[in-house]
Design a protein around this motif. Structure first.
Motif, PDB file in Angstrom:
ATOM      1  N   GLY A 115     136.735 -25.859  71.246  1.00  0.00           N
ATOM      2  CA  GLY A 115     137.517 -27.074  71.426  1.00  0.00           C
ATOM      3  C   GLY A 115     138.041 -27.165  72.840  1.00  0.00           C
ATOM      4  N   SER A 116     138.623 -28.312  73.150  1.00  0.00           N
ATOM      5  CA  SER A 116     139.102 -28.528  74.515  1.00  0.00           C
ATOM      6  C   SER A 116     140.551 -29.011  74.552  1.00  0.00           C
ATOM      7  CB  SER A 116     138.222 -29.578  75.217  1.00  0.00           C
ATOM      8  OG  SER A 116     138.228 -30.805  74.488  1.00  0.00           O
ATOM      9  N   GLY A 117     141.227 -29.009  73.402  1.00  0.00           N
ATOM     10  CA  GLY A 117     142.571 -29.575  73.365  1.00  0.00           C
ATOM     11  C   GLY A 117     143.684 -28.610  73.676  1.00  0.00           C
ATOM     12  N   ARG A 118     143.393 -27.296  73.618  1.00  0.00           N
ATOM     13  CA  ARG A 118     144.353 -26.250  73.961  1.00  0.00           C
ATOM     14  C   ARG A 118     145.418 -26.029  72.893  1.00  0.00           C
ATOM     15  NH1 ARG A 118     143.725 -22.468  76.353  1.00  0.00           N
ATOM     16  NH2 ARG A 118     145.667 -22.298  77.523  1.00  0.00           N
ATOM     17  N   VAL A 119     145.726 -27.007  72.030  1.00  0.00           N
ATOM     18  CA  VAL A 119     146.682 -26.762  70.946  1.00  0.00           C
ATOM     19  C   VAL A 119     145.923 -26.085  69.797  1.00  0.00           C
ATOM     20  CG1 VAL A 119     148.259 -27.811  69.282  1.00  0.00           C
ATOM     21  CG2 VAL A 119     148.077 -28.751  71.596  1.00  0.00           C
ATOM     22  N   PRO A 120     146.347 -24.926  69.310  1.00  0.00           N
ATOM     23  CA  PRO A 120     145.583 -24.216  68.278  1.00  0.00           C
ATOM     24  C   PRO A 120     145.649 -24.911  66.916  1.00  0.00           C
ATOM     25  CG  PRO A 120     147.034 -22.711  69.477  1.00  0.00           C
ATOM     26  CD  PRO A 120     147.454 -24.108  69.828  1.00  0.00           C
ATOM     27  N   VAL A 147     139.739 -34.742  67.116  1.00  0.00           N
ATOM     28  CA  VAL A 147     140.353 -33.478  66.707  1.00  0.00           C
ATOM     29  C   VAL A 147     139.954 -32.380  67.677  1.00  0.00           C
ATOM     30  CG1 VAL A 147     140.472 -31.738  64.886  1.00  0.00           C
ATOM     31  CG2 VAL A 147     140.445 -34.158  64.280  1.00  0.00           C
ATOM     32  N   ARG A 148     138.678 -32.330  68.050  1.00  0.00           N
ATOM     33  CA  ARG A 148     138.218 -31.297  68.986  1.00  0.00           C
ATOM     34  C   ARG A 148     138.807 -31.502  70.381  1.00  0.00           C
ATOM     35  NH1 ARG A 148     132.727 -32.150  66.878  1.00  0.00           N
ATOM     36  NH2 ARG A 148     132.032 -32.712  68.973  1.00  0.00           N
ATOM     37  N   ASN A 149     139.115 -32.756  70.735  1.00  0.00           N
ATOM     38  CA  ASN A 149     139.730 -33.023  72.044  1.00  0.00           C
ATOM     39  C   ASN A 149     141.223 -32.692  72.044  1.00  0.00           C
ATOM     40  OD1 ASN A 149     137.295 -33.894  73.063  1.00  0.00           O
ATOM     41  ND2 ASN A 149     137.749 -36.073  72.813  1.00  0.00           N
ATOM     42  N   THR A 150     141.825 -32.694  70.853  1.00  0.00           N
ATOM     43  CA  THR A 150     143.264 -32.433  70.747  1.00  0.00           C
ATOM     44  C   THR A 150     143.554 -30.956  70.545  1.00  0.00           C
ATOM     45  OG1 THR A 150     143.596 -34.626  69.768  1.00  0.00           O
ATOM     46  CG2 THR A 150     145.373 -33.021  69.465  1.00  0.00           C
ATOM     47  N   TYR A 151     142.671 -30.288  69.818  1.00  0.00           N
ATOM     48  CA  TYR A 151     142.931 -28.910  69.400  1.00  0.00           C
ATOM     49  C   TYR A 151     141.865 -27.948  69.911  1.00  0.00           C
ATOM     50  CZ  TYR A 151     146.281 -30.601  65.852  1.00  0.00           C
ATOM     51  OH  TYR A 151     147.341 -31.170  65.200  1.00  0.00           O
ATOM     52  N   ASP A 152     142.233 -26.685  69.946  1.00  0.00           N
ATOM     53  CA  ASP A 152     141.304 -25.575  69.918  1.00  0.00           C
ATOM     54  C   ASP A 152     141.207 -25.144  68.454  1.00  0.00           C
ATOM     55  OD1 ASP A 152     140.589 -25.359  72.525  1.00  0.00           O
ATOM     56  OD2 ASP A 152     141.878 -23.655  72.998  1.00  0.00           O
TER      57      ASP A 152
END
Length: 519
Positions: A115-120, A147-152
């Motif tokens: 993912g690329s969002g950095r929030v786990p 979801v993948r852009n927002t989270y890892d």
């Protein structure tokens, strides 16, 4: 405080039946009173904690884990990946906390991230299914881009599974005997042979794992999730739990309510029933799902003919006497039945399941063996699923069924659930020789949690929709969502459900209570 379990010593305890007896005096039901100037006054009742609002996403974590690229290994496990998607893997060290050494020792859990969002966003799955890292990776390839852009997305192999110090302790012979055992056996003498195989498997696991054996359970896995939150450096843990892992998330919530972020439960065992009731539920819902599969099969004019149930029933009956030949091993009736159950879990696999059953009718068990291979034999770096399922399942329940009841249960369930009642009854008696935990897993009772969407699937072969409804009812902040489809888990299989979950995870929009999504 960690749960404690009676010391197992050097041998497993004999077969026991846990009998709850006696009475206890509970708290008074009268209102509290205060005395002032000789007048009795009723003190105001304390107000229960209010549900918490949807937690904020939080900032990028102060991650102290050492991540290494593992994209190619992941590709080999899940198949093709979306363009540009990469994966990294790491290890989490947490406290083993075995009953004989409370709050001591080290557990090592395998992790994966994409993912690329950095929030786990932590994803956990059933202990009797594919390892958590593989499940999370597969789910991540299908989640919406927002979801993948927002989270890892982070997956974790639960204790004793995958590459988390796997409980690969059952001898191959016992594993095949237990999983391949006659699913229609009802006589005590026959079932005693099953219990002998389970006992041999249990003793071997005790010898190999020693004190670690009783540390592989859901209670302690919840502490692994808390350790993961701390290592990620985030104030709240956001998570998705599918199936039996829904109980892992509610256990975490009871132990660490302050760490609960945006949780989503996608199917769950019934918290109002014990392990026997849950096994009975699974037999019931598997039968119902098979009927949906059969109707779909007929509508597609599949090769199982106009009455797939009868065709499959006849196949199971034949393989009770003569196992099908498979690649390197035979496929007896027990594995035929378990292969059907595995195939029902993913609706996309239904055509392949029909073809495998058709091949079985021709005397070829090769395709059916593919459905059950992960249960019985290692798959790459991952050990067989059976061992971790046996150990965690028995460590999680206080119920112990004596041998004399095994025949009674098998007769009742095979009568009511002709295809799957037998293997469900066998699951119940697996734990008869296991050390008994002194307390069950906690019921979901916290009222001070954020809203938690709980999703039921109408025809889920592993978790009965009514049981998941009960989870939503028992969870004080549960928000019920329903999907009218079939398969194990609704997220990524239902566009309607997936969109609602995405809005909750990304924007904090709580789904409408009782919302229903069509098939």
């Amino acid at each position: 405080m960690p749960r404690t379990i009676n010391r197992a010593g050097v041998a497993l305890l004999p077969l026991l039946l846990l009998v709850a007896t006696g009475c206890s005096v509970g708290p008074s039901q009268r209102p509290a009173v205060a005395y002032h100037d000789s007048e009795q006054q009723v003190a105001p009742a304390p107000q229960p904690p209010k549900p918490q609002p949807v937690p904020p996403l939080g900032t990028a974590p102060n991650d102290s884990l050492n991540w290494q690229d593992c994209t190619e290994q992941t590709r080999s496990e899940v198949g093709s990946l979306p363009p540009g998607m990469t994966f990294s893997c790491s290890r989490l060290l947490s406290t083993l906390d075995a009953p004989e050494a409370p709050e001591r020792g080290t557990a090592r859990n395998s992790l994966i991230r994409t993912g690329s969002g950095r929030v786990p966003l932590v994803v956990v799955g059933d202990v009797d299914g594919e390892p958590g890292t593989t499940f999370a990776a597969r789910l991540a390839t299908q989640l919406p881009q927002e979801v993948r852009n927002t989270y890892d997305i982070i997956g974790m192999d639960r204790r004793g599974t995958g590459e988390s110090e796997a409980a690969n302790c059952v001898p191959q012979q016992q594993r095949e005997q237990v999983l391949g055992f006659d699913p229609r056996a009802t006589e005590r003498a026959d079932l005693d042979r099953l219990l002998e195989s389970v006992l041999a498997a249990s003793q071997e696991c005790l010898l190999k794992l020693d004190e670690r054996l009783q540390a592989y359970d859901t209670w302690r896995t919840a502490s692994d999730l808390e350790e993961l939150r701390l290592e990620l450096g985030v104030p709240k843990l956001h998570a998705i739990g599918r199936g039996e892992a829904g109980r892992l998330l509610t256990t975490y919530a009871e132990r660490y309510p302050g760490g609960v972020g945006r949780f989503v439960i996608d199917g769950a065992p019934d918290p109002t029933r014990d392990s026997m009731g849950q096994a009975e539920h699974q037999a019931q819902t598997a039968e119902q799902t098979f009927d949906v599969f059969a109707a779909d099969c007929v509508s597609r004019r599949c090769p199982l003919g106009p009455n797939p149930r009868q065709t499959v029933s006849d196949l199971v009956e034949r393989t009770r006497q003569t196992a099908l030949p498979g690649p390197g091993r035979q496929v007896p009736a027990g594995l035929v039945t378990r292969g059907i159950l595995q195939g029902l879990a993913d609706r996309n696999s239904w055509p392949a399941l029909a073809e495998a059953l058709t091949a079985g009718n021709r005397g070829d068990g090769t395709e059916l063996a593919e459905f059950t291979a992960p249960l019985v034999t290692p798959q790459g770096v991952n050990p067989p699923w059976f061992d971790g399922d046996l150990i965690t399942g028995c460590n999680d329940t206080t119920l112990r069924v004596p041998p004399q009841r095994s025949s009674e249960i098998a007769q009742d369930w095979t009568s009511r659930f002709p295809l799957f009642g037998g293997i469900a009854a066998q699951h119940v008696v697996w734990c008869g020789s296991w050390p008994v935990p002194q307390q069950p897993l906690p019921a979901p009772r916290r009222t001070d949690l954020p809203p938690i969407p709980v999703i039921t699937t109408a025809h889920d072969p592993k978790t009965l929709a009514l049981g998941t409804d009960h989870m939503a009812d028992e969870l004080p902040t549960g928000v019920l969502m329903r999907w009218q489809g079939a398969g194990h888990g609704a997220i990524t299989r239902s566009t309607c459900i997936t969109d609602a979950v995405s809005r909750y995870l990304v924007r904090g929009v709580v789904p409408t209570e009782g919302m229903a999504c069509p098939e």
